[in-house]
Enzyme design. Structure first.
Site, PDB file in Angstrom:
ATOM      1  N   SER A 117       0.831  -1.200   0.000  1.00  0.00           N
ATOM      2  CA  SER A 117       0.000   0.000   0.000  1.00  0.00           C
ATOM      3  C   SER A 117       0.869   1.257   0.000  1.00  0.00           C
ATOM      4  O   SER A 117       1.985   1.255   0.534  1.00  0.00           O
ATOM      5  CB  SER A 117      -0.849  -0.012   1.272  1.00  0.00           C
ATOM      6  OG  SER A 117      -1.436   1.245   1.491  1.00  0.00           O
ATOM      7  N   TYR A 142      -2.104  -0.798  11.055  1.00  0.00           N
ATOM      8  CA  TYR A 142      -2.381  -1.328   9.716  1.00  0.00           C
ATOM      9  C   TYR A 142      -1.193  -1.044   8.784  1.00  0.00           C
ATOM     10  O   TYR A 142      -0.682  -1.939   8.104  1.00  0.00           O
ATOM     11  CB  TYR A 142      -3.662  -0.708   9.134  1.00  0.00           C
ATOM     12  CG  TYR A 142      -3.731  -0.806   7.633  1.00  0.00           C
ATOM     13  CD1 TYR A 142      -4.050  -2.010   7.023  1.00  0.00           C
ATOM     14  CD2 TYR A 142      -3.416   0.292   6.823  1.00  0.00           C
ATOM     15  CE1 TYR A 142      -4.059  -2.114   5.638  1.00  0.00           C
ATOM     16  CE2 TYR A 142      -3.417   0.195   5.445  1.00  0.00           C
ATOM     17  CZ  TYR A 142      -3.744  -1.005   4.856  1.00  0.00           C
ATOM     18  OH  TYR A 142      -3.735  -1.112   3.486  1.00  0.00           O
ATOM     19  N   LYS A 146       1.852  -3.567   6.722  1.00  0.00           N
ATOM     20  CA  LYS A 146       2.253  -3.554   5.309  1.00  0.00           C
ATOM     21  C   LYS A 146       3.770  -3.383   5.198  1.00  0.00           C
ATOM     22  O   LYS A 146       4.434  -4.025   4.389  1.00  0.00           O
ATOM     23  CB  LYS A 146       1.520  -2.454   4.542  1.00  0.00           C
ATOM     24  CG  LYS A 146       0.040  -2.712   4.372  1.00  0.00           C
ATOM     25  CD  LYS A 146      -0.246  -3.976   3.550  1.00  0.00           C
ATOM     26  CE  LYS A 146      -1.703  -4.344   3.525  1.00  0.00           C
ATOM     27  NZ  LYS A 146      -1.968  -5.675   2.931  1.00  0.00           N
TER      28      LYS A 146
HETATM   29  C1  UD1 Z   1      -6.177   4.450   3.787  1.00  0.00           C
HETATM   30  C2  UD1 Z   1      -4.734   4.041   3.682  1.00  0.00           C
HETATM   31  C3  UD1 Z   1      -4.558   3.007   2.620  1.00  0.00           C
HETATM   32  C4  UD1 Z   1      -5.448   1.848   2.913  1.00  0.00           C
HETATM   33  C5  UD1 Z   1      -6.875   2.307   2.994  1.00  0.00           C
HETATM   34  C6  UD1 Z   1      -7.695   1.118   3.398  1.00  0.00           C
HETATM   35  C7  UD1 Z   1      -3.178   5.813   4.220  1.00  0.00           C
HETATM   36  C8  UD1 Z   1      -2.448   6.991   3.709  1.00  0.00           C
HETATM   37  N1  UD1 Z   1      -3.937   5.204   3.310  1.00  0.00           N
HETATM   38  O1  UD1 Z   1      -6.495   5.146   2.610  1.00  0.00           O
HETATM   39  O2  UD1 Z   1      -3.247   2.566   2.600  1.00  0.00           O
HETATM   40  O3  UD1 Z   1      -5.307   0.864   1.951  1.00  0.00           O
HETATM   41  O4  UD1 Z   1      -6.993   3.324   3.968  1.00  0.00           O
HETATM   42  O5  UD1 Z   1      -8.880   1.455   3.997  1.00  0.00           O
HETATM   43  O6  UD1 Z   1      -3.091   5.398   5.358  1.00  0.00           O
HETATM   44  N2  UD1 Z   1     -12.468  10.999   3.385  1.00  0.00           N
HETATM   45  C9  UD1 Z   1     -13.431  11.928   3.717  1.00  0.00           C
HETATM   46  N3  UD1 Z   1     -14.622  11.488   4.218  1.00  0.00           N
HETATM   47  C10 UD1 Z   1     -14.903  10.157   4.394  1.00  0.00           C
HETATM   48  C11 UD1 Z   1     -13.907   9.207   4.049  1.00  0.00           C
HETATM   49  C12 UD1 Z   1     -12.709   9.673   3.558  1.00  0.00           C
HETATM   50  O7  UD1 Z   1     -13.226  13.128   3.569  1.00  0.00           O
HETATM   51  O8  UD1 Z   1     -15.981   9.821   4.868  1.00  0.00           O
HETATM   52  C13 UD1 Z   1     -11.201  11.463   2.833  1.00  0.00           C
HETATM   53  C14 UD1 Z   1     -10.001  11.056   3.662  1.00  0.00           C
HETATM   54  O9  UD1 Z   1      -9.722  12.012   4.616  1.00  0.00           O
HETATM   55  C15 UD1 Z   1      -8.911  10.951   2.583  1.00  0.00           C
HETATM   56  C16 UD1 Z   1      -9.676  10.527   1.322  1.00  0.00           C
HETATM   57  O10 UD1 Z   1     -11.034  10.847   1.572  1.00  0.00           O
HETATM   58  O11 UD1 Z   1      -8.347  12.210   2.345  1.00  0.00           O
HETATM   59  C17 UD1 Z   1      -9.554   9.038   1.053  1.00  0.00           C
HETATM   60  O12 UD1 Z   1      -9.872   8.313   2.224  1.00  0.00           O
HETATM   61  P1  UD1 Z   1     -10.031   6.724   2.247  1.00  0.00           P
HETATM   62  O13 UD1 Z   1     -10.881   6.302   1.113  1.00  0.00           O
HETATM   63  O14 UD1 Z   1     -10.444   6.334   3.612  1.00  0.00           O
HETATM   64  O15 UD1 Z   1      -8.577   6.186   1.950  1.00  0.00           O
HETATM   65  P2  UD1 Z   1      -7.173   6.573   2.628  1.00  0.00           P
HETATM   66  O16 UD1 Z   1      -7.362   7.028   4.008  1.00  0.00           O
HETATM   67  O17 UD1 Z   1      -6.444   7.432   1.680  1.00  0.00           O
END
Ligand code: UD1
Length: 331
Positions: A117, A142, A146
């Protein structure tokens, strides 16, 4: 046969591979096999197995000792949950991997693809990240699993010589679904990840999306990620398996970034989604989520040169397919 595994099974079958799926069904459903069968016309052989069970793992691997290779997707991946229950994450993700390696050794299967990841880069100093960018201290258990997984594999390859060949794929943010809408992401309960939250909000299943952080140092203040279509990601596994099978590796252990190379903000994703689906996504700006990084996106040139792979599907296709899948699933 989770989200990425099911899409990869389809691409492997369509490239002529025979697929055996191993799953403990902790975060997936056996019906996924029906979806795979309807798309490809072939039903993969299925073994229900928890990789934490060493004895049964060795047994199942022995039964399939003619396999060309193993793709190890099976892991827990909820960042928040890993903070609450680190032991569970180390047990599943690390012990599971150790047992996979033992199973491969005792049944003489030489090739492994590991789901890594972009989380291994932590908060990167420079963007885009390349495979040689610094590995930062993981921000969650988590993420640590990895990093340790990659380290373990590197050491194992060194120890085993040409009996073990490994490719680690560092996934960026997989989204979207197969164009048939017969398989897709199936999060249990309230989704943690952005795209399923967006699709469920658009369809009125959830009331409102919280956008975590609007004060990041990014063009619109929201966090930036490299969203990649799950079908493109699945195809990267086929390319990696072909490289292993054809013994084209330059090193026993190789690692590749699997992303599009484009950084997309949360707001950009919401806007693209609304435009392509005609739906409205109600959202609210809230505080940053703990453990989130500001921005991360890939330089995926190495995958292009060495695997002959690059992402082809754009953000609109990602949003549209995610939406179509959610709609079909809810019907
Ligand atoms: C994270 C991990 C990734 C992992 C994945 C699995 C990091 C950097 N990345 O991805 O390695 O495989 O989780 O679950 O640790 N967001 C919102 N509102 C929401 C949900 C998300 O604003 O309700 C935003 C988050 O703040 C982020 C983006 O959307 O900026 C993507 O979030 P998400 O889809 O949860 O993935 P990551 O956190 O990037």
């Amino acid at each position: 046969m989770g989200y990425i595994g099911s899409h990869t099974a389809v691409e492997l079958i369509e490239s002529g591979y025979e697929v055996v799926i191993i799953d403990n069904l902790s975060n997936s459903k056996e019906e996924v096999l029906d979806g795979i069968e309807r798309i490809t016309g072939r039903r993969p052989h299925f073994e229900k197995l928890d990789l934490v069970d060493q004895e049964r793992t060795l047994e199942v691997f022995e039964r399939h000792n003619d396999a060309i290779g193993v793709i190890h997707f099976a892991a827990l991946k909820a960042v928040g949950e890993s903070v609450e229950n680190p032991g569970l994450y180390f047990k599943n993700n690390i012990l599971g991997l150790v047992h996979v390696l033992e199973g491969m050794e005792s049944s003489r299967i030489p090739n492994l693809i590991f789901s890594s990841s972009c989380t291994v880069y932590g908060e990167p100093d420079t963007l885009p990240v390349t495979e040689t960018s610094e590995i930062k201290k993981a921000s969650s258990p988590y993420g640590a699993t990895k990093q340790i997984g990659e380290e373990l594999l590197q050491s194992e390859v060194k120890a085993k010589g040409d009996k073990l060949n490994v490719i680690s794929l560092r996934y960026f943010n997989p989204v979207g679904a197969h164009s048939s809408s017969l398989i897709g992401e199936l999060p249990l309960g309230i989704p943690n990840n952005l795209m399923p939250f967006v699709t469920q909000t658009a369809l009125g299943i959830l009331k409102e999306l919280s956008v975590y952080g609007s004060d990041y140092n990014t063009p619109d203040g929201t966090a930036v990620r490299d969203y990649i279509h799950v079908v493109d990601l699945a195809k990267a596994h086929v390319s990696a398996m072909q490289r292993l099978e054809n013994k084209n590796q330059e090193e026993g252990y190789e690692v590749y970034n699997i992303g599009t190379g484009k950084g997309i903000s949360v707001l950009e994703l919401i806007l693209a989604f609304e435009k392509v689906t005609g739906e409205t996504v109600r959202y609210n700006m809230v505080d940053r989520r703990e453990g989130d990084v500001e921005a991360v996106y890939a330089n995926a040139d190495l995958a292009k040169t060495k695997l002959g792979w690059s992402a082809e599907r754009d953000l609109e296709t990602m949003c549209k397919s995610a939406y179509e899948w959610e709609k079909r699933y809810r019907e």
